[in-house]
Design an enzyme around this catalytic site. Structure first.
Site, PDB file in Angstrom:
ATOM      1  N   PRO A   2       0.831  -1.204   0.000  1.00 13.09           N
ATOM      2  CA  PRO A   2       0.000   0.000   0.000  1.00 13.09           C
ATOM      3  C   PRO A   2       0.869   1.258   0.000  1.00 13.09           C
ATOM      4  CG  PRO A   2      -0.791  -1.577   1.615  1.00 13.09           C
ATOM      5  CD  PRO A   2       0.533  -2.094   1.139  1.00 13.09           C
ATOM      6  N   GLU A   3       0.611   2.146  -0.956  1.00  9.51           N
ATOM      7  CA  GLU A   3       1.358   3.390  -1.054  1.00  9.51           C
ATOM      8  C   GLU A   3       0.504   4.539  -0.521  1.00  9.51           C
ATOM      9  OE1 GLU A   3       4.407   3.509  -1.685  1.00  9.51           O
ATOM     10  OE2 GLU A   3       4.898   1.695  -2.801  1.00  9.51           O
TER      11      GLU A   3
END
Length: 277
Positions: A2-3
């Site tokens: 997850p960014e």
């Protein structure tokens, strides 16, 4: 992994179900994450109300009257909300932590690889050792072309490596670095100190653009992007270069090339992004 846009989408998604809610119960099924879940965390948060739901870099920050619950999603983590009428849903193998609100809604932390973290601190969050070194938020007014120019200086560091350094600016992950560099006409291996001010202005603008666009595509509540298997779908990304090595450039039809930088894939158009000496 997850960014920043995924983490911000998660923040927006869980906020309506957590903000100003009192924690009724904490269930920890697996305390061994990247760092152990504090053994006394239930005493810290149960009976207390969540006053803020914020984000710094990739850390989700749940602020209480005294103290902050820090959640990092690591490589494979996600948060989902189980509404009161579905909170009886049995936990899956990798559903490690439940935070149950007095409303009956449950915030469930899922992390197959267990590289994420759930931590507690009572010091000012900006002083925490995991936060204090972080650069500015890319969507904030602190991240400007002038700021980036100062960080570039006369450095020979590749510009892609520089903008992915969380001490310079947080949250510019690999996908977004590739996309912003393409839109700016900057080769990923270009020495940071050789980039002219006009291109740095384009680059800062495009970093903001690709991140903001990704956040806007991400939905506003968790039910918009959590699938039935509990894995977040986030959003269908519309990408110019990342993952498209060997395909035609959408702008000039040149074949996109791929190189490795710091064990990461960099995809670029040799015509639109020439490497300048």
């Amino acid at each position: 992994m997850p960014e920043l846009p995924e983490v911000e989408t998660t923040r927006k998604g869980v906020s309506p179900y957590c903000l100003n809610q009192t924690v009724k119960q904490l269930i920890v099924r697996q305390p061994s994450l990247r760092w152990p879940v504090p053994g006394d965390l239930d005493k810290k948060i149960c009976g207390k109300s969540i006053r803020q739901v914020e984000r710094r870099g990739k850390y989700l920050l749940f602020g209480f009257d005294r103290g902050t619950l820090m959640i990092h999603l690591g490589m494979s983590g996600s948060l989902r909300v189980l509404l009161a009428d579905t909170s009886h849903e049995s936990a899956n193998k990798h559903d490690h932590v439940d935070i149950i609100m007095e409303s009956g809604d449950t915030l469930r932390y899922h992390d197959p690889r267990r590289f994420g973290a759930i931590l507690w601190t009572e010091e000012p969050i900006e002083n925490h050792k995991l936060i204090a070194h972080l650069g500015p938020e890319p969507l904030s007014d602190d991240f400007t072309a002038d700021y980036l120019a100062k960080r570039c200086g006369k450095r020979k560091t590749a510009i892609k490596s520089l903008i992915m350094d969380s001490k310079v600016v947080v949250g510019v992950g690999n996908i977004y670095a590739n996309e912003a560099l393409f839109l700016s006409g900057v080769h990923p291996q270009q020495a940071a100190g050789t980039i002219k001010p006009a291109q740095l202005k384009k680059l800062t603008d495009n970093i903001k653009h690709v991140l903001q666009r990704s956040i806007e595509q991400g939905g506003t509540t968790l039910k918009d992007f959590v699938g039935g298997d509990g894995k977040p779908g986030y959003f269908a990304q519309q990408l110019n270069v990342y993952g498209r090595a060997g395909s035609e450039c959408l702008h000039c039809k040149t074949e996109l090339k791929e190189i490795r930088q710091n064990n990461r894939s960099s995809v670029f158009c040799p015509k639109c992004q020439p490497l300048k000496g």
